[in-house]
Design a protein around this motif. Structure first.
Motif, PDB file in Angstrom:
ATOM      1  N   GLN A  26       0.812  -1.213   0.000  1.00  0.00           N
ATOM      2  CA  GLN A  26       0.000   0.000   0.000  1.00  0.00           C
ATOM      3  C   GLN A  26       0.850   1.269   0.000  1.00  0.00           C
ATOM      4  O   GLN A  26       0.383   2.312  -0.461  1.00  0.00           O
ATOM      5  CB  GLN A  26      -0.926   0.000   1.212  1.00  0.00           C
ATOM      6  CG  GLN A  26      -2.087  -0.972   1.084  1.00  0.00           C
ATOM      7  CD  GLN A  26      -3.036  -0.585  -0.033  1.00  0.00           C
ATOM      8  OE1 GLN A  26      -3.318  -1.386  -0.919  1.00  0.00           O
ATOM      9  NE2 GLN A  26      -3.553   0.614  -0.003  1.00  0.00           N
ATOM     10  N   GLY A  30      -0.103   4.080  -2.519  1.00  0.00           N
ATOM     11  CA  GLY A  30      -0.313   5.455  -2.096  1.00  0.00           C
ATOM     12  C   GLY A  30       0.504   6.433  -2.929  1.00  0.00           C
ATOM     13  O   GLY A  30       0.027   7.510  -3.297  1.00  0.00           O
ATOM     14  N   PHE A 152      -0.937   3.209   2.745  1.00  0.00           N
ATOM     15  CA  PHE A 152      -1.367   4.159   1.718  1.00  0.00           C
ATOM     16  C   PHE A 152      -1.107   5.592   2.168  1.00  0.00           C
ATOM     17  O   PHE A 152      -0.632   6.428   1.385  1.00  0.00           O
ATOM     18  CB  PHE A 152      -2.856   3.970   1.420  1.00  0.00           C
ATOM     19  CG  PHE A 152      -3.342   4.719   0.213  1.00  0.00           C
ATOM     20  CD1 PHE A 152      -3.366   4.108  -1.031  1.00  0.00           C
ATOM     21  CD2 PHE A 152      -3.757   6.039   0.307  1.00  0.00           C
ATOM     22  CE1 PHE A 152      -3.809   4.793  -2.156  1.00  0.00           C
ATOM     23  CE2 PHE A 152      -4.197   6.743  -0.800  1.00  0.00           C
ATOM     24  CZ  PHE A 152      -4.226   6.123  -2.046  1.00  0.00           C
ATOM     25  N   GLY A 153      -1.396   5.877   3.445  1.00  0.00           N
ATOM     26  CA  GLY A 153      -1.164   7.223   3.950  1.00  0.00           C
ATOM     27  C   GLY A 153       0.305   7.607   3.931  1.00  0.00           C
ATOM     28  O   GLY A 153       0.666   8.725   3.545  1.00  0.00           O
ATOM     29  N   ALA A 156       1.282   8.182   0.310  1.00  0.00           N
ATOM     30  CA  ALA A 156       0.753   9.457  -0.168  1.00  0.00           C
ATOM     31  C   ALA A 156       1.554  10.630   0.378  1.00  0.00           C
ATOM     32  O   ALA A 156       1.853  11.597  -0.336  1.00  0.00           O
ATOM     33  CB  ALA A 156      -0.719   9.582   0.224  1.00  0.00           C
TER      34      ALA A 156
END
Length: 411
Positions: A26, A30, A152-153, A156
């Motif tokens: 992830q 992200g 993902f965070g 990102a």
């Protein structure tokens, strides 16, 4: 203190290696979905603000077409091998994005990325359903989604900090993260199906597991995914045109939303195990509506950050409930297939939602896209109420639970 002791006790039985491998994958997603699709492609490849939504639509469309077959494959082999195949396919997708930086070529690369993740999620959720009883599946989904959200965070955030200065490094970081997922999956995720005689077992015909309830649940999954994913293409133009801040600043203000999601995922899964799947799903829609309408109406950065945290919290409420609902309906022999169908519907939602949101952003503006997302969430809420009225609000009972509680077996 009691809450911490309960959480620590449960975490000792959580699928840690599987969760960490998902976390690593992830991180790469992200970077791609948030930083590369939403910022790098418009700024470096000369695409429109809505083009990131079209890339997400192709990514989701490829997932939709691939996930049910991928889930069926995981029913026939060790689920671990399907998981590793998905990680391996992410590597050429990321490498091609870094090597061939052309707007239209990215359409094909996003589809390849969708195919790779199509193998990951059916295998992941089926492993959780195989190894944990129904009364713990919501918590397991929550734990896995904590890894998903935090990975993902982090991806990102890293992507947003580097995309304007050293964008080419993002593709390398993404490949390294996928390498971590591969190594963790290979060394830490068990291969158990052959030993338990699950690989070559005789299966009932597929039509035996089809039902009206499955169709209704499928509609819920699709509608819920369209609603939340339609908001994604609005994020960047919302920061540029409404809040008047840079992409990196916008990402920093999204951190509270990621933190809120990370804190709530496991309790949300536990809630769906205790009170049933329907009420948490309905609560999630109400939170998404409230957050999206607030974001559409404000130009204050702090209020907007609070609104995105509410939206994330709504998403966190719905994910464990929806995934555990499909696990409840899926027998072991078709678990990968039906869970593959579930995540395929999420992929279709990821195709329709961002395309819808991107089209609204191009035709109108970002606040209108938030309002459209809220309307879709309202429709999902109506479907959820109808589902509860027809099938009840409690989680379906399971024979294993009756045996665990001491109910005498027949014979």
């Amino acid at each position: 203190m009691r809450l911490w002791l309960a959480l620590r006790t449960w975490l000792t039985g959580a699928p840690h290696a599987l969760g960490f491998s998902i976390f690593c994958a992830q991180v790469a997603l992200g970077i791609v979905i948030f930083a590369i699709f939403q910022e790098f492609v418009p700024n470096n490849l000369g695409a429109s603000d809505g083009f990131g939504g079209y890339l997400l639509a192709l990514y989701g469309g490829a997932r939709f077409l691939s996930e049910t077959p991928a889930g069926a494959i995981s029913d026939r082999i060790e689920r671990k091998y399907a998981l590793l195949l998905g990680f391996a396919l992410m590597v050429p997708a990321l490498a091609l994005m870094g090597a061939i930086q052309q707007e239209w070529a990215y359409l094909g690369f996003s589809a390849l990325l969708g195919i790779s993740t199509a193998f990951i999620w059916p295998a992941t959720y089926a492993i959780g359903a195989d190894l944990y009883p129904p009364g713990e599946r919501g918590k397991v989904v929550g734990f896995l989604n904590v890894g998903q959200l935090l990975g993902f965070g982090l991806g990102a955030l890293v992507g947003a900090l580097l995309v304007e200065t050293v964008p080419d490094s993002l593709f390398i970081i993404g490949i390294v993260a996928v390498g971590g997922a591969l190594m963790t999956g290979q060394t830490g995720v068990p291969a158990y199906r052959r030993e338990l005689g699950m690989v070559h077992e005789e299966r009932p015909p597929l039509r035996s597991v089809l039902s009206k309830r499955l169709v209704f649940l499928s509609a819920l999954i699709l509608s819920a995914t369209i609603g939340i994913s339609s908001l994604v293409p609005a994020i960047r133009p919302y920061g540029d045109n409404v809040l008047d801040i840079s992409f990196a600043q916008l990402t920093v203000f999204l951190i509270p939303a990621v933190v809120a999601g990370g804190i709530l995922y496991v309790p949300s899964g536990h809630l769906s195990d205790r009170i049933g799947r329907t009420i948490p799903l309905l609560l999630g829609q109400f939170l998404i509506i409230a957050g999206a309408m607030t974001a559409a109406a404000t130009t204050n950065i702090f209020l907007a950050a609070a609104a995105t945290a509410v939206i994330f919290s709504g998403h966190v409420q719905q994910v464990p409930a929806l995934n555990a609902s499909m696990m409840d309906l899926a027998p072991e022999s078709y678990r990968g297939t039906l869970i593959g169908w579930s995540v395929a519907l999420s992929g279709l939602g990821l195709a329709v939602g961002p395309a819808l949101g991107g089209a609204v952003v191009d035709a109108y503006d970002a606040p209108m896209a938030f309002q459209v997302g809220a309307m879709v969430a309202g429709f999902t809420a109506v479907l959820t109420i109808a589902y509860g009225l027809v099938y009840g609000y409690a989680r379906p009972a399971h024979p294993d639970e009756a045996e665990a509680e001491g109910t005498p077996a027949e014979g």
